[in-house]
Design an enzyme around this catalytic site. Sequence first.
Site, PDB file in Angstrom:
ATOM      1  N   LYS A  19       4.694   8.373  -5.562  1.00 47.64           N
ATOM      2  CA  LYS A  19       4.920   7.535  -3.968  1.00 47.64           C
ATOM      3  C   LYS A  19       5.682   8.529  -3.155  1.00 47.64           C
ATOM      4  O   LYS A  19       6.358   9.384  -3.606  1.00 47.64           O
ATOM      5  CB  LYS A  19       5.614   6.063  -4.211  1.00 47.64           C
ATOM      6  CG  LYS A  19       4.488   5.317  -4.913  1.00 47.64           C
ATOM      7  CD  LYS A  19       5.070   3.961  -5.005  1.00 47.64           C
ATOM      8  CE  LYS A  19       5.505   3.166  -3.493  1.00 47.64           C
ATOM      9  NZ  LYS A  19       4.758   3.525  -2.389  1.00 47.64           N
ATOM     10  N   GLY A  20       5.725   8.420  -1.836  1.00 46.56           N
ATOM     11  CA  GLY A  20       6.411   8.958  -0.776  1.00 46.56           C
ATOM     12  C   GLY A  20       6.050   9.739   0.149  1.00 46.56           C
ATOM     13  O   GLY A  20       6.818  10.281   0.904  1.00 46.56           O
ATOM     14  N   GLU A  72      11.332   1.783  -1.240  1.00 41.51           N
ATOM     15  CA  GLU A  72      10.309   1.314  -1.796  1.00 41.51           C
ATOM     16  C   GLU A  72      10.795   1.086  -3.561  1.00 41.51           C
ATOM     17  O   GLU A  72      10.315   0.255  -3.927  1.00 41.51           O
ATOM     18  CB  GLU A  72       9.411   2.158  -1.760  1.00 41.51           C
ATOM     19  CG  GLU A  72       8.491   2.178  -0.678  1.00 41.51           C
ATOM     20  CD  GLU A  72       7.365   3.358  -0.233  1.00 41.51           C
ATOM     21  OE1 GLU A  72       6.461   3.012   0.604  1.00 41.51           O
ATOM     22  OE2 GLU A  72       7.228   4.251  -1.182  1.00 41.51           O
ATOM     23  N   ASP A  83       2.564  -2.734  -2.650  1.00 42.65           N
ATOM     24  CA  ASP A  83       2.746  -1.332  -1.985  1.00 42.65           C
ATOM     25  C   ASP A  83       1.805  -0.620  -2.451  1.00 42.65           C
ATOM     26  O   ASP A  83       0.835  -0.591  -3.371  1.00 42.65           O
ATOM     27  CB  ASP A  83       4.284  -0.510  -2.509  1.00 42.65           C
ATOM     28  CG  ASP A  83       4.569   0.454  -1.747  1.00 42.65           C
ATOM     29  OD1 ASP A  83       3.990   0.748  -0.641  1.00 42.65           O
ATOM     30  OD2 ASP A  83       5.822   0.687  -1.669  1.00 42.65           O
ATOM     31  N   GLY A 132       2.834   2.001   4.596  1.00 36.53           N
ATOM     32  CA  GLY A 132       1.579   3.109   4.339  1.00 36.53           C
ATOM     33  C   GLY A 132       0.442   2.119   5.012  1.00 36.53           C
ATOM     34  O   GLY A 132       0.502   1.242   5.480  1.00 36.53           O
ATOM     35  N   SER A 133      -0.808   3.124   5.078  1.00 34.11           N
ATOM     36  CA  SER A 133      -1.979   2.541   5.699  1.00 34.11           C
ATOM     37  C   SER A 133      -2.548   1.504   4.871  1.00 34.11           C
ATOM     38  O   SER A 133      -3.264   0.564   5.384  1.00 34.11           O
ATOM     39  CB  SER A 133      -2.780   3.625   5.955  1.00 34.11           C
ATOM     40  OG  SER A 133      -3.331   4.241   4.507  1.00 34.11           O
ATOM     41  N   THR A 134      -2.438   1.347   3.519  1.00 34.38           N
ATOM     42  CA  THR A 134      -3.076   0.362   2.809  1.00 34.38           C
ATOM     43  C   THR A 134      -2.424  -1.096   2.927  1.00 34.38           C
ATOM     44  O   THR A 134      -2.757  -1.925   2.995  1.00 34.38           O
ATOM     45  CB  THR A 134      -3.053   0.897   1.366  1.00 34.38           C
ATOM     46  OG1 THR A 134      -3.468   2.073   1.410  1.00 34.38           O
ATOM     47  CG2 THR A 134      -4.058   0.056   0.600  1.00 34.38           C
TER      48      THR A 134
HETATM   49  C1  5RP Z   1       5.161   5.698   1.417  1.00 36.30           C
HETATM   50  C2  5RP Z   1       4.478   5.434   0.240  1.00 36.30           C
HETATM   51  C3  5RP Z   1       3.012   4.830   0.566  1.00 36.30           C
HETATM   52  O1  5RP Z   1       2.802   3.871  -0.318  1.00 36.30           O
HETATM   53  C4  5RP Z   1       2.054   5.942   0.044  1.00 36.30           C
HETATM   54  O2  5RP Z   1       2.166   7.013   0.844  1.00 36.30           O
HETATM   55  C5  5RP Z   1       0.433   5.525   0.081  1.00 36.30           C
HETATM   56  O3  5RP Z   1       0.306   5.570   1.754  1.00 36.30           O
HETATM   57  P1  5RP Z   1      -1.333   5.115   2.164  1.00 36.30           P
HETATM   58  O4  5RP Z   1      -1.495   3.675   1.680  1.00 36.30           O
HETATM   59  O5  5RP Z   1      -1.133   5.302   3.423  1.00 36.30           O
HETATM   60  O6  5RP Z   1      -2.213   6.201   1.302  1.00 36.30           O
HETATM   61  O7  5RP Z   1       4.672   5.923  -0.868  1.00 36.30           O
HETATM   62  O8  5RP Z   1       6.360   6.313   1.273  1.00 36.30           O
END
Ligand code: 5RP
Length: 236
Positions: free
Chosen positions: A102-103, A111, A88, A33-35
């Site tokens: 998540k997901g 994950e 994560d 993900g972006s984080t």
């Molecule tokens: C991917 C995930 C990501 O951790 C979740 O969607 C958060 O993503 P972001 O940091 O981009 O908001 O579960 O399957």
Amino acid sequence: MIPPGTTDRGRRAAAVAATALVETGMLLGLGTGSTVRFVLERLAERIRGEGLRVSGVPTSLATEERARALGIPLAELSPGREPDLAIDGADEVEHAALSLIKGLGGALVREKIVAYGARRFVVVADESKLVEKLGTRAPVPVEVVPFAHAATARRLERLGGRAAMRLQPDGKPLVTDNGNLIYDLYGLGPIVDPAALEQDIARIPGVVECGLFNGLAACVFIGSEDGTARLFEASR
Ligand code: 5RP
């Protein structure tokens, strides 16, 4: 998908705080993900700058590609060798119990496999992800095998929500890294008992895994727009 209210500063602050927990010699779980992209960048900086020696198990092909490009050594899970620390992101964080959804990035199966085995599972998110109860803003993603997926979706709907197949921008079904489909369950929130719901979903044949992560997170770093990060720890 970047939700409204999400900021680079908040996500980066959480990522930097969590990456400070990494020590030389660790096997890491690398989320998606972006984080997590900020986590990967900070990790690469520490590898280059401090000579940190680590390897990481990526939870998606996207993370694998990004980690490779940044020069982060990669590893696979093997029996008896679980991650010392997995980091994560999350789509929703219920702050009292640190239950998660998540997901939304489509990587929930890998994950969860990585988080489940990790000695310490640490979550990074910005303030937009904190909720009183899960399911109030995000749907619950469920990965299902392609065989009879529409029947599986109808069975999921008997739990009370509406199941929408995840599509790509071109309108075709999104296929996960595992070759499966994702149904997003809308209308289940506020989820009063996420552990019971996780079990109910898991009982349905055809379900591979769902995006409810209960009892897994040891702590959550929530980053703010001012560049600071707050730590929430599980009371278990
Ligand atoms: C991917 C995930 C990501 O951790 C979740 O969607 C958060 O993503 P972001 O940091 O981009 O908001 O579960 O399957």
